[in-house]
Write an enzyme that holds these catalytic residues in place. Structure first.
Site, PDB file in Angstrom:
ATOM      1  N   ARG A 260       0.732  -1.122   0.086  1.00  0.00           N
ATOM      2  CA  ARG A 260      -0.130   0.066  -0.035  1.00  0.00           C
ATOM      3  C   ARG A 260       0.756   1.144   0.125  1.00  0.00           C
ATOM      4  O   ARG A 260       1.815   1.471   0.747  1.00  0.00           O
ATOM      5  CB  ARG A 260      -0.777   0.017   1.279  1.00  0.00           C
ATOM      6  CG  ARG A 260      -1.714  -1.389   1.226  1.00  0.00           C
ATOM      7  CD  ARG A 260      -3.002  -1.207   2.614  1.00  0.00           C
ATOM      8  NE  ARG A 260      -3.720  -2.569   2.621  1.00  0.00           N
ATOM      9  CZ  ARG A 260      -4.823  -2.619   2.946  1.00  0.00           C
ATOM     10  NH1 ARG A 260      -5.052  -1.454   3.914  1.00  0.00           N
ATOM     11  NH2 ARG A 260      -5.600  -3.932   3.186  1.00  0.00           N
ATOM     12  N   ARG A 275       1.341   1.748  10.109  1.00  0.00           N
ATOM     13  CA  ARG A 275       1.027   2.191   8.745  1.00  0.00           C
ATOM     14  C   ARG A 275       2.090   2.035   7.901  1.00  0.00           C
ATOM     15  O   ARG A 275       3.108   2.902   7.865  1.00  0.00           O
ATOM     16  CB  ARG A 275       0.341   3.524   8.598  1.00  0.00           C
ATOM     17  CG  ARG A 275      -0.543   3.825   7.505  1.00  0.00           C
ATOM     18  CD  ARG A 275      -0.910   5.072   7.465  1.00  0.00           C
ATOM     19  NE  ARG A 275      -1.861   5.255   8.296  1.00  0.00           N
ATOM     20  CZ  ARG A 275      -3.306   4.946   8.352  1.00  0.00           C
ATOM     21  NH1 ARG A 275      -3.565   4.270   7.393  1.00  0.00           N
ATOM     22  NH2 ARG A 275      -4.089   5.228   9.291  1.00  0.00           N
ATOM     23  N   GLU A 349      -7.250   0.181  14.944  1.00  0.00           N
ATOM     24  CA  GLU A 349      -7.738  -0.474  13.973  1.00  0.00           C
ATOM     25  C   GLU A 349      -6.858  -2.002  13.911  1.00  0.00           C
ATOM     26  O   GLU A 349      -5.757  -1.523  13.396  1.00  0.00           O
ATOM     27  CB  GLU A 349      -8.259  -0.164  12.683  1.00  0.00           C
ATOM     28  CG  GLU A 349      -9.047  -1.197  11.861  1.00  0.00           C
ATOM     29  CD  GLU A 349      -9.240  -0.501  10.509  1.00  0.00           C
ATOM     30  OE1 GLU A 349      -9.391  -1.273   9.491  1.00  0.00           O
ATOM     31  OE2 GLU A 349      -9.126   0.767  10.325  1.00  0.00           O
ATOM     32  N   SER A 352     -11.067  -5.709   9.830  1.00  0.00           N
ATOM     33  CA  SER A 352     -12.522  -5.157   9.359  1.00  0.00           C
ATOM     34  C   SER A 352     -13.173  -6.190   8.801  1.00  0.00           C
ATOM     35  O   SER A 352     -12.361  -7.273   8.212  1.00  0.00           O
ATOM     36  CB  SER A 352     -12.512  -3.889   8.595  1.00  0.00           C
ATOM     37  OG  SER A 352     -11.654  -4.217   7.513  1.00  0.00           O
ATOM     38  N   ARG A 390       0.078  -5.031  12.623  1.00  0.00           N
ATOM     39  CA  ARG A 390      -0.864  -4.309  13.591  1.00  0.00           C
ATOM     40  C   ARG A 390      -1.235  -5.324  14.530  1.00  0.00           C
ATOM     41  O   ARG A 390      -1.054  -4.885  15.897  1.00  0.00           O
ATOM     42  CB  ARG A 390      -2.296  -3.854  12.973  1.00  0.00           C
ATOM     43  CG  ARG A 390      -2.127  -2.738  11.915  1.00  0.00           C
ATOM     44  CD  ARG A 390      -3.290  -1.889  11.535  1.00  0.00           C
ATOM     45  NE  ARG A 390      -2.997  -0.782  10.610  1.00  0.00           N
ATOM     46  CZ  ARG A 390      -3.914   0.095  10.372  1.00  0.00           C
ATOM     47  NH1 ARG A 390      -5.065  -0.078  10.591  1.00  0.00           N
ATOM     48  NH2 ARG A 390      -3.584   1.160   9.473  1.00  0.00           N
TER      49      ARG A 390
END
Length: 425
Positions: A260, A275, A349, A352, A390
């Site tokens: 990403r 991130r 987070e 999801s 994460r």
């Protein structure tokens, strides 16, 4: 994308949904182009009937004058079809462009809001970890225990890359195997997917392969990209296929690297592992019948909860607000783990899960044959089992000890082969 006829028949609701999602899309233009396309298709069909009638008339015995008239008429019809077809092609291209900007309709119970602070907390598991000492963030822990090297990764690969070292290597592999074993227990078919996908697959899933807002790395000259999630490769697996109804639901899980760009991501919480440009992830993906998707969405969330309850990490579940859903999602649940190193302790987070209904299926042309003999679009869902980077943040920060060591979650110890990561002598 949403069915064009639905947009036309529910125009005001679609406009309201676009506004609540804080997105830019022109539903009026879609309806106008859809109506124009319908008229052109009708016109072309009429011209084709005239062409066929003209051709049949030419087979009869005719006078020279009548034959010439029919030849001239045939040429005129041919020119009209070509002109109308060119206009139809242009209209369909514009319709697809504008239609692809329309987001999926949001679940009626999804909280209305524009930013993640508008998400609705629906469950908390465990209590935020308390310490008798001042806890470190994962960056400091990783450096002190020689587990993570950001500096060398920046030198070799650039910012937001990292090396995992020593026990962290086994910890990553343990997290992957723990997630895969959990999903195997729930009947998922495991995959190791390619890390590259064609641009049309990314577009079908709902990722924008190009442009300023793109979050993916494009492979120049290859018409393909590095994937940002195995949702892309698992979602593309059955593109342009008709799946036998009796085989649904198909429950897949994919292990892949994720790449990403994180364009524009900045600030305190984008540092470290939270991130990054590359990480490892185990992703869940389901193809199912429309009437099954709500229950399966709940099941995916419960599996994510099971994984983090097993790790012993405090977390909360939030119902994602309309402005934070993303275009394909009808409803999305996020799991946020307690991260003691975030600003003195905050939720962050970690997973999801989204029900995308038939939005992606329409774009990727994935259907099933129903009992009435008609081909209908499946529903497609996705969910993170574990995003390793994460999860590592949450483990290192929640299981740190005053002596600088980190205790390994009990479920990972048999896989890791050690119970604690101790400071190097």
């Amino acid at each position: 994308m949403i069915d064009y006829r639905f947009i036309k028949e529910h125009l005001e609701a679609v406009k309201k949904n676009i506004a609540q999602r804080n997105m830019r899309a022109d539903a009026d233009a879609v309806v106008s182009l859809f109506e124009k396309r319908t008229k052109l298709v009708t016109l072309i069909h009429g011209l084709q009937e005239k062409r066929n009638a003209n051709a049949n008339a030419m087979k009869q015995r005719l006078s020279d004058e009548e034959r010439k008239r029919l030849i001239d008429e045939g040429k005129s019809i041919k020119d009209s079809i070509a002109c109308s077809q060119a206009e139809l092609n242009q209209t369909e291209e514009e319709l697809e462009t504008e239609g692809s900007k329309i987001p999926n309709m949001a679940h009626p119970d999804a909280p209305v809001g524009s930013v993640d602070s508008d998400n609705l907390q629906v469950k908390v598991s465990g209590k935020p970890t308390e310490f008798s000492f001042t806890p470190k963030d994962h960056i400091q822990i990783g450096q002190d225990l020689d587990l993570i090297d950001f500096d060398k990764a920046t030198k070799v690969s650039g910012s937001k890359f990292y090396y995992l070292k020593n026990e962290a290597v086994f910890l990553e592999q343990a997290l992957v195997l723990y997630a895969l074993n959990t999903l195997r227990k729930h009947g998922f078919t495991p995959f190791i997917t390619p890390d590259v996908a064609r641009e049309e697959i990314l577009s079908g899933i709902g990722f924008n392969p190009r442009g300023n807002e793109s979050n993916v790395y494009t492979l120049e000259g290859e018409n393909s990209c590095l994937i940002a999630t195995a949702e892309i490769t698992l979602g593309g697996y059955h593109s342009d296929e008709i799946i036998p109804k009796e085989k649904l639901p198909l429950m897949y899980c994919g292990l892949s690297h994720c790449f990403r760009r994180e364009a524009g991501a900045a600030g305190q919480f984008s540092k470290g592992l939270y991130r990054v440009h590359q990480f490892t992830k185990v992703e869940m993906f389901v193809y199912c019948l429309p009437e099954q998707s709500d229950a399966i969405h709940e099941k995916l969330r419960l599996i994510e909860e099971e994984i983090f309850e097993g790790l012993g990490i405090p977390f909360r579940v939030v119902d994602t607000c309309t402005g934070d859903l993303g275009a394909p999602a009808y409803r999305k649940w996020d799991i946020e783990a307690w991260m003691p190193g975030r600003n003195g302790g905050e939720w962050g987070e970690v997973t999801s899960t989204s029900n995308c209904t038939d939005y992606q299926a329409r774009r990727l042309n994935v259907r099933y044959k129903d009992d009435d003999g008609k081909n209908k679009y499946v529903h497609m869902l996705n969910g993170t089992a574990v995003a390793v980077s994460r999860a590592l943040v949450a483990i290192l920060e929640n299981f740190q000890n005053e002596d600088g060591s980190v205790t390994i979650p009990e479920v990972l110890r048999p896989i890791c082969g050690f119970d604690v990561i101790k400071p190097k002598a």
